[in-house]
Design a protein around this motif. Sequence first.
Motif, PDB file in Angstrom:
ATOM      1  N   VAL A 147      27.254  34.085  49.733  1.00  0.00           N
ATOM      2  CA  VAL A 147      28.020  33.065  50.458  1.00  0.00           C
ATOM      3  C   VAL A 147      28.882  32.280  49.470  1.00  0.00           C
ATOM      4  CG1 VAL A 147      27.849  31.069  51.992  1.00  0.00           C
ATOM      5  CG2 VAL A 147      26.183  32.894  52.171  1.00  0.00           C
ATOM      6  N   VAL A 148      30.136  32.080  49.845  1.00  0.00           N
ATOM      7  CA  VAL A 148      31.065  31.309  49.006  1.00  0.00           C
ATOM      8  C   VAL A 148      31.751  30.220  49.826  1.00  0.00           C
ATOM      9  CG1 VAL A 148      31.477  33.023  47.197  1.00  0.00           C
ATOM     10  CG2 VAL A 148      32.782  33.131  49.329  1.00  0.00           C
ATOM     11  N   ASN A 149      32.698  29.548  49.190  1.00  0.00           N
ATOM     12  CA  ASN A 149      33.310  28.344  49.746  1.00  0.00           C
ATOM     13  C   ASN A 149      33.992  28.510  51.106  1.00  0.00           C
ATOM     14  OD1 ASN A 149      34.256  25.581  49.537  1.00  0.00           O
ATOM     15  ND2 ASN A 149      36.261  26.499  49.215  1.00  0.00           N
ATOM     16  N   ASN A 150      34.676  29.601  51.327  1.00  0.00           N
ATOM     17  CA  ASN A 150      35.272  29.894  52.639  1.00  0.00           C
ATOM     18  C   ASN A 150      35.619  31.368  52.685  1.00  0.00           C
ATOM     19  OD1 ASN A 150      37.567  30.012  51.050  1.00  0.00           O
ATOM     20  ND2 ASN A 150      38.432  28.111  51.808  1.00  0.00           N
ATOM     21  N   ASN A 151      36.156  31.812  53.801  1.00  0.00           N
ATOM     22  CA  ASN A 151      36.432  33.240  53.915  1.00  0.00           C
ATOM     23  C   ASN A 151      37.575  33.662  53.000  1.00  0.00           C
ATOM     24  OD1 ASN A 151      36.161  35.867  54.910  1.00  0.00           O
ATOM     25  ND2 ASN A 151      37.707  35.515  56.472  1.00  0.00           N
ATOM     26  N   ALA A 152      38.520  32.773  52.768  1.00  0.00           N
ATOM     27  CA  ALA A 152      39.604  33.086  51.833  1.00  0.00           C
ATOM     28  C   ALA A 152      39.000  33.411  50.465  1.00  0.00           C
ATOM     29  CB  ALA A 152      40.569  31.906  51.729  1.00  0.00           C
ATOM     30  N   ALA A 153      38.010  32.626  50.059  1.00  0.00           N
ATOM     31  CA  ALA A 153      37.333  32.857  48.781  1.00  0.00           C
ATOM     32  C   ALA A 153      36.571  34.180  48.817  1.00  0.00           C
ATOM     33  CB  ALA A 153      36.383  31.708  48.471  1.00  0.00           C
ATOM     34  N   ALA A 154      35.980  34.488  49.964  1.00  0.00           N
ATOM     35  CA  ALA A 154      35.219  35.736  50.095  1.00  0.00           C
ATOM     36  C   ALA A 154      36.137  36.939  49.894  1.00  0.00           C
ATOM     37  CB  ALA A 154      34.538  35.790  51.462  1.00  0.00           C
ATOM     38  N   VAL A 155      37.316  36.897  50.531  1.00  0.00           N
ATOM     39  CA  VAL A 155      38.274  38.001  50.410  1.00  0.00           C
ATOM     40  C   VAL A 155      38.749  38.124  48.957  1.00  0.00           C
ATOM     41  CG1 VAL A 155      40.551  38.835  51.133  1.00  0.00           C
ATOM     42  CG2 VAL A 155      39.015  37.796  52.815  1.00  0.00           C
ATOM     43  N   LEU A 156      39.103  36.985  48.380  1.00  0.00           N
ATOM     44  CA  LEU A 156      39.578  36.976  46.989  1.00  0.00           C
ATOM     45  C   LEU A 156      38.518  37.562  46.046  1.00  0.00           C
ATOM     46  CD1 LEU A 156      41.805  35.942  44.981  1.00  0.00           C
ATOM     47  CD2 LEU A 156      40.435  33.865  44.769  1.00  0.00           C
ATOM     48  N   LEU A 157      37.283  37.142  46.254  1.00  0.00           N
ATOM     49  CA  LEU A 157      36.186  37.577  45.379  1.00  0.00           C
ATOM     50  C   LEU A 157      35.909  39.068  45.523  1.00  0.00           C
ATOM     51  CD1 LEU A 157      34.040  36.580  43.382  1.00  0.00           C
ATOM     52  CD2 LEU A 157      32.570  36.058  45.335  1.00  0.00           C
ATOM     53  N   VAL A 158      35.945  39.564  46.754  1.00  0.00           N
ATOM     54  CA  VAL A 158      35.714  40.999  46.983  1.00  0.00           C
ATOM     55  C   VAL A 158      36.807  41.807  46.281  1.00  0.00           C
ATOM     56  CG1 VAL A 158      35.807  42.814  48.739  1.00  0.00           C
ATOM     57  CG2 VAL A 158      34.439  40.747  49.146  1.00  0.00           C
ATOM     58  N   LEU A 159      38.073  41.390  46.473  1.00  0.00           N
ATOM     59  CA  LEU A 159      39.185  42.139  45.878  1.00  0.00           C
ATOM     60  C   LEU A 159      39.148  42.054  44.361  1.00  0.00           C
ATOM     61  CD1 LEU A 159      42.061  41.151  48.346  1.00  0.00           C
ATOM     62  CD2 LEU A 159      40.919  43.380  48.166  1.00  0.00           C
TER      63      LEU A 159
END
Length: 474
Positions: A147-159
């Motif tokens: 779990v991270v700060n928001n979904n934007a962060a989740a997408v960034l982190l995955v990429l």
Amino acid sequence: MTDNRRHLPSVDQILQHCSELQATWGHPRVSRLVREELAQYRANMQQGAVANLSRQATIDLIVHAVRKTLLRQDQPSLVPVFNLSGTVLHTNLGRAILPEAAIDAINTVASAASNLEFDLCSGKRGDRNTHIESLLCELSGAEAVTVVNNNAAAVLLVLNTLANNGEVPVSRGELVEIGGAFRIPDVMARAPCQLVEVGATNRTHLKDYETAINERTALLMKVHTSNFYIQGFTKSVSESDLAALAEKHSIPFVIDLGSGNLVDMTQFGLASEPTVKQALEHGADLVTFSGDKLLGGPQCGVVAGRKELIDQIKANPLKRALRVDKLTIAALTEVLKLYRNPDRLIAELPTLNYLNRRAEDIESQAHRLLESWQAALTSTFTCSIEQCESQVGSGALPSSTLPSFALCTRASSDNDINRLVTAARNLAKPVIGRLNDGCFSLDLRCLDDEATFRAQLPQLALALQQQKLTHGNP
Ligand SMILES: *Cc1c(COP(=O)(O)O)cnc(C)c1O
């Protein structure tokens, strides 16, 4: 004038009358304001703009002004409002409202030390993820989550973890801008990875992805179009077909779900959306979604899927920069626990509760309020009850709306209706509606605190009268 200035008190003389203010707000702040107020008073006096007052009256005046400034400065900027905009999950109005259990959990964890990253079994350092991982895995069917700060962060982190400097094919029909500057192409550029656009805006075929894949392709990605939909001659590739293609090429398949609902939304009369669990069953190796959209929890972003990939993500130093705090973990835990009991879920989770409200109930509420609303506004305004459509908001289910009812107000001039919109927005608990074609409409779907709404009507009436005195027609 010279007379007047002889009466002017000194800063110290004024401060002698400020002991109560200093006890609450502290000496430095109070004395700074006294100085400022006194300077202002002196300037006004030089322009002949103040009456001839005794020294004591001047002191009283300045102390009063300082107290007013202190009170005003202490008003929080972030305050609760009535979201009667017709958009249940309104990003500008803070999205999901937390259930009581989550608020209690935040209080508990905020007011004491906790085992946030401390394993109580071994007495060694722990991982903050463990507090939510098993619950999220249980509800989503995922092997692992983070779990991270928001979904934007989740997408960034995955990429950033899986596609750093690689290529990522995405359908041209899915290059979405969410608002607030989240655009898939821009996020990819920062990851950094190279977006390879495939297909056309309205139609993308499996062979478009196939021809785009080469040795630099890092993963396949499908993005939920969230806030728009394409109608007509359209084609997109199914999740299972993309999953099979990714597997054939031994690359991960990632879906950015956006809202990421855990339950079937058709029960609320909304369009069918694959749940997180279904997306994973369709073969996604990872899915990302928001915590404060349809899930109804605190702001956060979840990455769920294969353990091996989640482990890589957790090891990325960026994860540390994007991690969630203990308050979010506490709130999310309680929200997820509600999902374990479908019988209580809708009653206890505000977001689903709002979506589930029957139009008839909203209409009765409108009838209960109409008379008092009209009475507060006086005959300058014409109020009525009208049918409307509520939106889910935050990019969830853009094509599907829910029948609802609104208190609608019109006036003979734009000036009058604008006065009303402003007065409503300036109430102690601001009322936010929608202004359309000279009609100010309040969709009552999210009005649960009817008593406060009602209690503010006299203030609204007063504000409208005062506005009329200062700005109204002569
Ligand atoms: C909303 C959304 C995001 C951004 O999520 P936040 O939680 O607002 O950061 C990303 N992708 C999609 C498809 C979305 O709908």
